[in-house]
Design an enzyme around this catalytic site. Structure first.
Site, short mmCIF file in Angstrom:
data_model
loop_
_atom_site.label_atom_id
_atom_site.label_comp_id
_atom_site.label_asym_id
_atom_site.label_seq_id
_atom_site.Cartn_x
_atom_site.Cartn_y
_atom_site.Cartn_z
N HIS A 356 0.84 -1.19 0.00
CA HIS A 356 0.00 0.00 0.00
C HIS A 356 0.88 1.25 0.00
CE1 HIS A 356 -3.82 2.01 0.41
NE2 HIS A 356 -3.17 2.90 1.12
N ALA A 357 0.63 2.15 -0.95
CA ALA A 357 1.51 3.30 -1.14
C ALA A 357 1.54 4.22 0.08
CB ALA A 357 1.06 4.10 -2.36
N HIS A 386 0.25 12.07 -5.87
CA HIS A 386 -0.34 12.25 -4.54
C HIS A 386 0.70 12.03 -3.43
CE1 HIS A 386 -3.43 11.70 -1.32
NE2 HIS A 386 -2.51 10.88 -0.85
N GLU A 387 1.42 10.94 -3.51
CA GLU A 387 2.41 10.62 -2.46
C GLU A 387 3.51 11.68 -2.40
OE1 GLU A 387 1.84 8.49 -0.25
OE2 GLU A 387 0.20 7.44 -1.26
N HIS A 390 2.80 14.61 -0.28
CA HIS A 390 3.15 14.46 1.15
C HIS A 390 4.63 14.78 1.36
CE1 HIS A 390 -0.66 12.77 2.18
NE2 HIS A 390 -0.50 11.65 1.54
N GLU A 414 -3.65 14.98 3.39
CA GLU A 414 -4.26 14.22 2.30
C GLU A 414 -4.76 15.16 1.21
OE1 GLU A 414 -3.98 11.07 1.86
OE2 GLU A 414 -3.04 10.84 3.82
N HIS A 514 -12.67 2.30 11.12
CA HIS A 514 -12.33 3.45 11.95
C HIS A 514 -13.10 3.52 13.25
CE1 HIS A 514 -10.89 4.18 7.92
NE2 HIS A 514 -10.03 5.06 8.41
N TYR A 524 -11.16 13.07 6.76
CA TYR A 524 -11.35 12.67 5.37
C TYR A 524 -12.41 13.54 4.69
CZ TYR A 524 -8.79 8.68 7.13
OH TYR A 524 -7.85 7.88 7.72
ZN LIG Z 1 -2.06 10.19 1.14
#
Ligand SMILES: [Zn+2]
Length: 615
Positions: A356-357, A386-387, A390, A414, A514, A524
């Protein structure tokens, strides 16, 4: 997803759609020196500063240790690396809990702004405050671990020796078009949460007790306190954002209900809520899996990025180079050489890894890495952008003191990654030489619809999970109506309903990771809203006047400057300052999402003419 740098402040990495996330639980802290905060002698401002400095240094040290252990564990999974990583995490989290409790000592002192903010961050960072009574602390920790374990091990066994885990069930929910089978696995998965009901009730009592010891009204108020405004104002703020988008959601809901009715007949009512098991996802939080049932006739976007990447024989590093080039085009410095040496880009052939990235900053300075099993696909192309969002965020705030090295609030990290991914437009692909010519805008509706099934359909669920928990923690919802309250909220916001009878024997909230794993969820919802606000602000800075979904900030230094101004702040200032740096406004604003989907709204309204809307 990314790895929070200070494991203690924020909960370890959590992902939206992936149940297999790190634990959010806070292990027991050993015999605390208090039932009430220690106030024997009045504390001084100098003591407060010394306390904060010591806490910051220690927490940084523990965070780096936990990060190193976590990296090895995720890239070389063995019994030993798992134990070592868990131990390092526990040390970091325990220290965080201890400092949070001690920080109360300096309440009501007049302090320099930086010291005051750091104390606030120490106190507000907890997800679970264990009561100081050692027996109760042990109990709440045990319950948290137990519920998370039950969720992780959850299986539905339709036949004696045939059991389905969540991964199997997720695939069925996404792919099956057999209503009876969908309902069967839906019911099966929800049954795994039934044993959690009494545990959750006790968990609420104990975690509230711990929160009150820290001066919060209850655990929900503690969660809401980290948004730089009074907890009740934050709850109203979230409602306000939802109201801005509700009309758009209602249009999407009406259209999808009609299409599902064409497929499933009377199982889907012409008016009223949509049966919760028919939307392609266990929680009806992402509807993109039913795209093929609701798509308009002409959906060919005119190009296939996966095929283009394959034809160009783009390897994993080549894919990441495209992502890095996006950021350097905005004016950011290239990634450090260690990024290329230490990242994991390809699935190793000889060992187990967590594919998982995720994005890391292992030493909290400049040791940036991603961990991802890259394939040359359009999806991975987007995930890389996306990554790296971060990573560039992490590096932008690395000059701030340790406790300030985090995103402005937990929705921001995010949101930044996703903002960058929104700039992957056909025009961008043309500029970087992957596409000869952008397709004409007639294809846009299908693309927007697909995106709305993911991001817009998610919003009400993003709201419901914590709406329910806030009411449970505050006592407004009691155990006698746990399940009814859950479905009342889901019906009210999402417009979905269970197709079979639910009773107070069931504990349907616990069938969501969650809740079982005690991870706050509002982040989120915020991230989904913020990314469009950021995208609109940056697109305006870049001078884009076309429709918002066609704007890309690629190559624009003005947009880059604005983005960087926000990223650099980290969490050193209230998030209102950060949002002002990028958008000129001090409020979250969901109208950007409405603007983005404006062409879709128009199209949906045409489709919905003469059909019932609402539920
Ligand atoms: Zn992310």
């Amino acid at each position: 997803m990314f790895r929070f740098r200070l494991v203690l402040l924020s909960v370890a990495a959590t992902v939206l759609l992936q149940p297999a996330v790190s634990s959010a639980r806070v292990p027991e802290k050993k015999a605390a020196p208090k039932g009430a905060p220690i106030r024997a002698q009045a504390a001084t401002a100098a003591e407060a500063k010394a306390f904060v400095d010591a806490a910051e240094a220690k927490l940084m040290e523990l965070a780096v240790e936990a990060s190193r252990a976590g990296w090895v564990q995720s890239t070389y999974i063995t019994d030993d690396t798992e134990i070592l990583a868990a131990k390092a995490n526990e040390r970091a989290i325990n220290a965080g809990v201890e400092y949070a409790k001690q920080a109360v000592r300096f309440d009501n002192l007049k302090l320099p702004p930086d010291v005051a903010r750091k104390l606030l961050l120490l106190k507000n960072g907890l997800v679970l405050a264990a009561p100081s009574n050692p027996k109760e602390s042990e109990e709440v920790t045990r319950i948290a671990a137990s519920m998370e374990g039950e969720y992780g091990k959850g299986k539905y066994c339709p036949q004696k020796d045939k059991c389905l885990d969540l991964q199997d069930i997720t695939r069925i929910m996404a792919e099956s078009r057999d209503a009876a089978q969908l309902l069967d696995v839906w019911r099966g998965w929800h049954s795994i949460a039934i044993p959690m009901r009494p545990e959750y009730q006790r968990f609420v009592e104990l975690s509230n007790k711990g929160a009150r010891e820290l001066g919060f009204a209850d655990t929900g108020a503690m969660w809401r306190s980290k948004y730089d405004m009074p907890p009740d104002d934050f709850a109203r703020e979230v409602d306000r954002l939802w109201e801005q988008l509700k009309p758009l959601y209602v249009s999407l809901h009406a259209y999808v209900r009609w299409k599902l009715r064409e497929k499933y007949g009377d199982a889907v009512p012409a008016t009223g809520p949509i049966p919760a098991h028919l939307l392609g996802n266990m929680w009806a939080q992402d509807w993109s899996n039913v795209f093929d049932l609701v798509k308009p006739p002409d959906v060919d976007p005119g190009y296939d990025l996966t095929k283009i990447l394959e034809a160009k024989k783009t390897d994993a590093k080549g894919m990441v180079r495209y992502g890095e080039a996006f950021f350097t085009s905005l004016g950011f410095a290239p990634l450090p050489p260690t990024f290329w040496e230490r990242s994991l880009f390809v699935k190793p052939r000889d060992r187990e890894v967590v594919c998982h990235a995720s994005a890391w900053d292992v030493d909290n300075e400049n040791d940036l890495r991603i961990k991802m099993c890259i394939e040359p696909t359009a999806e991975d192309f987007s995930t890389i952008h996306h990554e790296l969002g971060h990573n560039f965020y992490q590096r932008a705030y690395n000059t701030k003191p340790g406790l300030f090295r985090d995103s402005a609030n937990d929705g921001f990290h995010e949101a930044v990654g996703d903002t960058i991914a929104l700039s992957i437009t056909p025009e961008y692909l043309v500029k970087i030489g992957l596409l000869d010519k952008a397709p004409d805008p007639s294809k846009d509706i299908a693309l927007l619809l697909r995106r709305a099934l993911d991001k817009l359909a998610f919003l009400p669920f993003g709201l419901v999970v914590d709406q329910w928990r806030w009411k449970v923690f505050s006592g407004e919802v009691t155990p006698a109506s746990y399940n009814r309250a859950w479905w009342d909220l889901r019906t009210k916001y999402q417009g979905v309903a269970p197709a079979i009878e639910r009773t107070e024997k069931d504990f349907d909230p616990g069938a969501k990771y969650h809740v079982a794993g005690n991870t706050p969820y509002t982040r989120y919802f915020l991230a989904a809203i913020l990314q469009f606000q950021f995208h609109r602000a940056l697109s305006q800075a870049a001078g884009c006047t076309g429709p918002l979904h066609r704007c890309s900030i690629y190559g624009n230094k003005e947009a880059g400057k604005k983005l960087d101004a926000m990223l650099q702040l980290g969490v050193s200032r209230p998030w209102q300052d950060a949002i002002e740096a990028i958008s000129g406004k001090r409020e979250m604003d969901a109208t950007a999402m409405r603007d983005y989907f404006a062409p879709l709204q128009k199209w949906l309204d045409e489709q919905n003419k003469g059909k019932p809307t609402g539920w």
